[in-house]
Write a protein that holds these residues in place. Structure first.
Motif, mmCIF file in Angstrom:
data_model
loop_
_atom_site.group_PDB
_atom_site.id
_atom_site.type_symbol
_atom_site.label_atom_id
_atom_site.label_comp_id
_atom_site.label_asym_id
_atom_site.label_seq_id
_atom_site.Cartn_x
_atom_site.Cartn_y
_atom_site.Cartn_z
ATOM 1 N N ALA A 104 5.596 59.142 86.988
ATOM 2 C CA ALA A 104 5.364 59.201 88.651
ATOM 3 C C ALA A 104 4.631 60.294 88.977
ATOM 4 O O ALA A 104 4.622 61.270 88.533
ATOM 5 C CB ALA A 104 6.470 59.061 89.527
ATOM 6 N N ALA A 105 3.579 60.214 89.841
ATOM 7 C CA ALA A 105 2.806 61.526 90.460
ATOM 8 C C ALA A 105 3.811 62.147 90.921
ATOM 9 O O ALA A 105 4.702 61.667 91.692
ATOM 10 C CB ALA A 105 1.624 60.794 91.266
ATOM 11 N N PRO A 106 3.401 63.680 91.296
ATOM 12 C CA PRO A 106 4.281 64.318 91.848
ATOM 13 C C PRO A 106 4.612 63.971 93.415
ATOM 14 O O PRO A 106 5.562 64.456 93.934
ATOM 15 C CB PRO A 106 3.431 65.653 91.806
ATOM 16 N N HIS A 107 3.604 63.359 93.881
ATOM 17 C CA HIS A 107 3.616 62.971 95.437
ATOM 18 C C HIS A 107 4.565 61.782 95.550
ATOM 19 O O HIS A 107 4.802 61.397 96.822
ATOM 20 C CB HIS A 107 2.345 62.987 96.046
ATOM 21 N N ALA A 108 4.789 61.000 94.605
ATOM 22 C CA ALA A 108 5.244 59.736 94.377
ATOM 23 C C ALA A 108 6.662 59.564 95.049
ATOM 24 O O ALA A 108 7.476 60.523 94.675
ATOM 25 C CB ALA A 108 4.999 58.795 93.195
ATOM 26 N N ILE A 109 6.951 58.636 95.570
ATOM 27 C CA ILE A 109 8.407 58.519 96.144
ATOM 28 C C ILE A 109 9.049 57.564 95.144
ATOM 29 O O ILE A 109 8.464 56.478 94.718
ATOM 30 C CB ILE A 109 8.539 57.641 97.314
ATOM 31 N N ARG A 110 10.011 57.846 94.275
ATOM 32 C CA ARG A 110 10.705 57.187 93.424
ATOM 33 C C ARG A 110 12.037 56.285 93.649
ATOM 34 O O ARG A 110 12.806 57.090 94.175
ATOM 35 C CB ARG A 110 11.015 58.328 92.105
ATOM 36 N N ILE A 111 11.898 55.153 93.440
ATOM 37 C CA ILE A 111 13.104 54.334 93.815
ATOM 38 C C ILE A 111 13.633 53.463 92.666
ATOM 39 O O ILE A 111 12.876 52.831 91.841
ATOM 40 C CB ILE A 111 12.454 53.489 94.945
ATOM 41 N N PHE A 112 14.826 53.387 92.780
ATOM 42 C CA PHE A 112 15.703 52.385 92.175
ATOM 43 C C PHE A 112 15.988 51.249 92.927
ATOM 44 O O PHE A 112 16.765 51.709 94.041
ATOM 45 C CB PHE A 112 17.023 53.156 91.318
ATOM 46 N N TRP A 113 15.821 50.327 92.754
ATOM 47 C CA TRP A 113 16.103 49.221 93.670
ATOM 48 C C TRP A 113 17.107 48.121 92.864
ATOM 49 O O TRP A 113 16.634 47.453 92.104
ATOM 50 C CB TRP A 113 14.884 48.317 94.017
ATOM 51 N N ASP A 114 18.263 48.094 93.215
ATOM 52 C CA ASP A 114 19.543 47.259 92.708
ATOM 53 C C ASP A 114 19.609 46.144 93.409
ATOM 54 O O ASP A 114 20.233 45.656 94.345
ATOM 55 C CB ASP A 114 20.947 48.276 92.739
ATOM 56 N N VAL A 115 19.203 44.877 92.723
ATOM 57 C CA VAL A 115 19.630 43.680 93.048
ATOM 58 C C VAL A 115 20.898 43.141 92.498
ATOM 59 O O VAL A 115 21.176 41.979 92.991
ATOM 60 C CB VAL A 115 18.444 42.575 92.765
ATOM 61 N N ASP A 116 21.534 44.018 91.777
ATOM 62 C CA ASP A 116 23.117 43.276 91.514
ATOM 63 C C ASP A 116 24.087 44.796 91.550
ATOM 64 O O ASP A 116 24.553 45.283 90.544
ATOM 65 C CB ASP A 116 23.014 42.756 89.951
ATOM 66 N N ALA A 117 24.151 45.316 92.568
ATOM 67 C CA ALA A 117 24.711 46.783 92.895
ATOM 68 C C ALA A 117 26.059 46.611 92.322
ATOM 69 O O ALA A 117 26.554 47.588 91.596
ATOM 70 C CB ALA A 117 24.715 47.157 94.257
ATOM 71 N N ALA A 118 26.835 45.643 92.537
ATOM 72 C CA ALA A 118 28.090 45.620 92.305
ATOM 73 C C ALA A 118 28.493 45.858 90.684
ATOM 74 O O ALA A 118 29.223 46.315 90.140
ATOM 75 C CB ALA A 118 29.048 44.362 92.628
ATOM 76 N N ALA A 119 27.837 44.919 90.151
ATOM 77 C CA ALA A 119 27.619 44.934 88.556
ATOM 78 C C ALA A 119 27.155 46.266 87.941
ATOM 79 O O ALA A 119 27.725 47.100 86.841
ATOM 80 C CB ALA A 119 26.754 43.807 87.958
ATOM 81 N N THR A 120 26.165 46.836 88.608
ATOM 82 C CA THR A 120 25.446 48.030 88.198
ATOM 83 C C THR A 120 26.662 49.266 88.213
ATOM 84 O O THR A 120 26.975 49.980 87.394
ATOM 85 C CB THR A 120 24.296 48.603 89.005
ATOM 86 N N LEU A 121 27.346 49.271 89.223
ATOM 87 C CA LEU A 121 28.315 50.335 89.672
ATOM 88 C C LEU A 121 29.239 50.123 88.833
ATOM 89 O O LEU A 121 30.097 51.393 88.294
ATOM 90 C CB LEU A 121 28.683 50.163 91.355
#
Length: 362
Positions: A104-121
């Motif tokens: 990612a570029a220094p100015h970029a917004i870095r996002i994790f988008w979780d479409v199965d949050a319960a399983a990930t957690l």
């Protein structure tokens, strides 16, 4: 902004329940002026089961599931203002997560988008070396498919700087009432892939009522059920493409939503199917989950079942007239409060706020 989105698939819903979620949100963001590139691997036969052609509102990049191709698409993250790694890509998940942060570029917004949050957690709770634990320190945002305060608290407890649920919604251009299709005639229909943390609830809320109502017709769509022993009054369709979801929802007397075990335990996470069914003015029966009244009003806009016996009783009591009234009320509610236009506006405002904060901190 230029958005680089690394996800499972935009063009195929095959073994990819998040497809309509991606489409609804990203189409709206594109209409707001964002330039979107969606990167998806050629994996799990998704490209052989496309539901849509590459859309005009996003650049679609399908890459071979090889190390060389992965490195090439990750390099393109440098050109973006927003880089997104979605959960559940299915191949190279760890490499993609680490790669988008690294590239990612220094100015970029870095996002994790979780479409199965319960399983990930759940995974993070049981694995101290889970790659996302370390990555959270370097991410600006976590978006989730839903989950409410329990998911927000859990993610922030793991070190997320900011976690915001972006709930499923309705894209009225895609999901809307259509004429019934005799192929989908049934008293109760269920659509969902056969997954380990869903199967027991499908047995309770769908197969048990079917066995209790042998004189009624039941219909199940989705991958994997062909290997399951089903009652004689249950008809199996296999994969049902997105283009057929409206007819699948409009034709039966009622359709069923069943949360996966993990999501039922978290609450506040209506599945995509809830809004697809409501958008088609279908009469929806759903298993009970915390927070449902925030989206649809029980007994007026949706029927809620605590167990399979409740489902059977709803089907017995339901008339075509009441089913129509419930479906029409649900459609009115979601058009007013739960569209992807509203969700897109939410994401757009958050991105603008994040970008302003980063500029002021520079």
């Amino acid at each position: 902004m230029k958005i680089a989105f690394y996800g499972s698939s935009l063009v195929s819903s095959y073994w990819n329940g998040a497809a309509t979620y991606y489409r609804g949100l990203l189409r709206d963001l594109a209409a707001r002026g964002h330039e979107i590139t969606f990167y998806e691997p050629d994996a799990f036969d998704r490209q052989q089961h496309r539901d849509i052609d590459p859309p005009h509102w996003a650049r679609s990049v399908v890459y071979p599931a090889t190390d060389e191709a992965l490195a090439k698409v990750l390099a393109e993250a440098r050109q973006a203002d927003v880089v997104v790694k979605a959960s559940g890509v299915g191949v190279f998940d760890t490499e993609l997560l680490q790669g988008v942060i690294r590239n990612a570029a220094p100015h970029a917004i870095r996002i994790f988008w979780d479409v199965d949050a319960a399983a990930t957690l759940d995974e993070m709770r049981t694995a101290e070396d889970h790659p996302l634990r370390e990555a959270l320190k370097q991410l600006d945002l976590v978006f989730t498919y839903g989950g409410g305060d329990p998911v927000v608290d859990a993610y922030e407890g793991f070190g997320a700087r900011r976690c915001v649920p972006i709930y499923n919604a309705l894209d009225p251009a895609t999901h809307h009432p259509v004429d019934p299709d005799p192929r989908f005639t049934a008293d109760l229909a269920f659509l969902g892939n056969r997954l380990p943390d869903r199967e027991a609830r499908v047995e309770e809320f769908f197969l048990k009522p079917a066995a209790a109502l042998p004189e009624r017709q039941f219909l199940i769509g989705g991958n994997g059920w062909q290997w399951k022993e089903l009652p004689g009054n249950v008809r199996h369709l296999g994969h049902v493409g997105t283009a057929e979801h409206n007819a699948f929802n409009c034709t039966p007397l009622a359709v069923l939503n069943v949360a996966r075990d993990s999501m039922a335990n978290i609450g506040f996470s209506p599945a995509t199917r809830v809004f697809e069914a409501a958008g088609a003015a279908a009469c929806l029966i759903t298993d009970a989950w915390e927070g449902i009244e925030l989206f649809l009003k029980p007994d007026e806009e949706v029927l809620v079942a605590r167990d399979g016996q409740d489902v059977a009783e709803h089907v017995r009591a339901l008339t075509p007239q009441r089913a129509q009234a419930i479906g029409e009320a649900a459609l009115a509610r979601v058009l007013a409060e739960h569209t992807y236009s509203l969700r897109g506006a939410q994401v757009d405002a958050i991105l603008a706020d994040e970008a302003a904060q980063m500029r002021s901190a520079a």
